[in-house]
Design an enzyme around this catalytic site. Sequence first.
Site, PDB file in Angstrom:
ATOM      1  CG  ASP A 189      -1.707   1.212   1.428  1.00 43.91           C
ATOM      2  OD1 ASP A 189      -2.248   1.711   0.434  1.00 43.91           O
ATOM      3  OD2 ASP A 189      -1.788   1.708   2.577  1.00 43.91           O
ATOM      4  CG  ASP A 191      -2.145   7.370   0.582  1.00 40.49           C
ATOM      5  OD1 ASP A 191      -1.206   7.400  -0.234  1.00 40.49           O
ATOM      6  OD2 ASP A 191      -3.213   7.978   0.406  1.00 40.49           O
TER       7      ASP A 191
END
Length: 403
Positions: A189, A191
């Site tokens: 991922d 963020d």
Amino acid sequence: MNASQISSSDVPTLLVKIFGKDRPGITAGLFDTLAAYSVDVVDIEQVVTRGRMVLCALVTEPPQGMEGELRKTVHSWAESIKMQAEIISGIGDNRPRGLGRSLVTVLGHPLTAEATAAVAARITKVGGNIDRIFRLAKYPVTAVEFAVSGVETEPLRTALVTEAAALGVDVAVVAAGLHRRAQRLVVMDVDSTLIQDEVIELFAAHAGCEDKVAEVTAAAMRGELDFEQSLHARVALLEGLDESVVEKVRTEVRLTPGARTLIRTLKRLGYQVGVVSGGFTQVTDDLKVRLGLDFAQANTLEIVDGKLTGRVTGEIVDRAGKARLLRRFAAEAGVPLSQTVAIGDGANDLDMLNAAGLGVAFNAKPVVRQAAHTAVNVPFLDTVLYLLGVTREEVEAADTHVE
């Protein structure tokens, strides 16, 4: 004596243990001493801790009538170099290891004696035996690896993850075998995982609606809102922003500590690395170039006549989309899904974490920590390397050879 005799469980053997201050030449000296007695080597173990060494050699019994002389000579040699020796007679090699082989990695910051005792006790309670312990790293966390036999990986993982949460350490349990060092794909991922920021909040700060966007983002990451609906609601608040903001946001992005080291080391070990994000390609494409990533996919902000329209275009990357992209990247990389590693922090990462061979919750929300294979709760992304069996020395070697 032939190999079949050496491996037999009824062959008389001697366990020769040498311990004392470490220095060059001890191993060579011991085996040079033993060579005069026509023994064969069955097993060797050597450990050095804070400058003190323990060297164990399991050898076959010498020809009849020579054992006493061997013992005398070994003790004399050890005394001459200010070491101690212990020699124990026995039969055969180590007892066969039980079925089920796993590697248990424990991360602590610090790693306390209490936590170590509890992890070891839990391994024993579920029927496992600790065959070997090896330190992977002492910085930025203490990381040790236990080789465990006698219990299958899944029940061992279930027992230890529960124990780890209560003790404040991170534990990863993976099946042992050749696949540990096989080529892998690592997908992250973006963020609050690869980077410290939420990209949409960086855009929102330029639109003057940061608080509104942050509130919706937090609810979505906790799993309280449908991600796609929240995405459209947040992006709508960006309508009218000038496209020049994209470059400003790129410069504001802050990598998570250890991110560059993680990626650089993985690449030098032959891994492929990708990112999937509920954020935006306007940032992930830049990260792909800057960090040398193999794959990158995210949502795309629509820009018309130099302005953000408040909409996204193309395929939506949501919770299900991240798992779908993990499978796509794995197929393109030629890596079985069982050899993939996924890293994430939010509820929209759960499908990806569960689909991967190893799902790592990185400083994640409680719902994610509970569902992932393992969790890392220290702020250094490169600690994930220790879960893959990479030592700190290998990390530093990768740094040394940066071109």
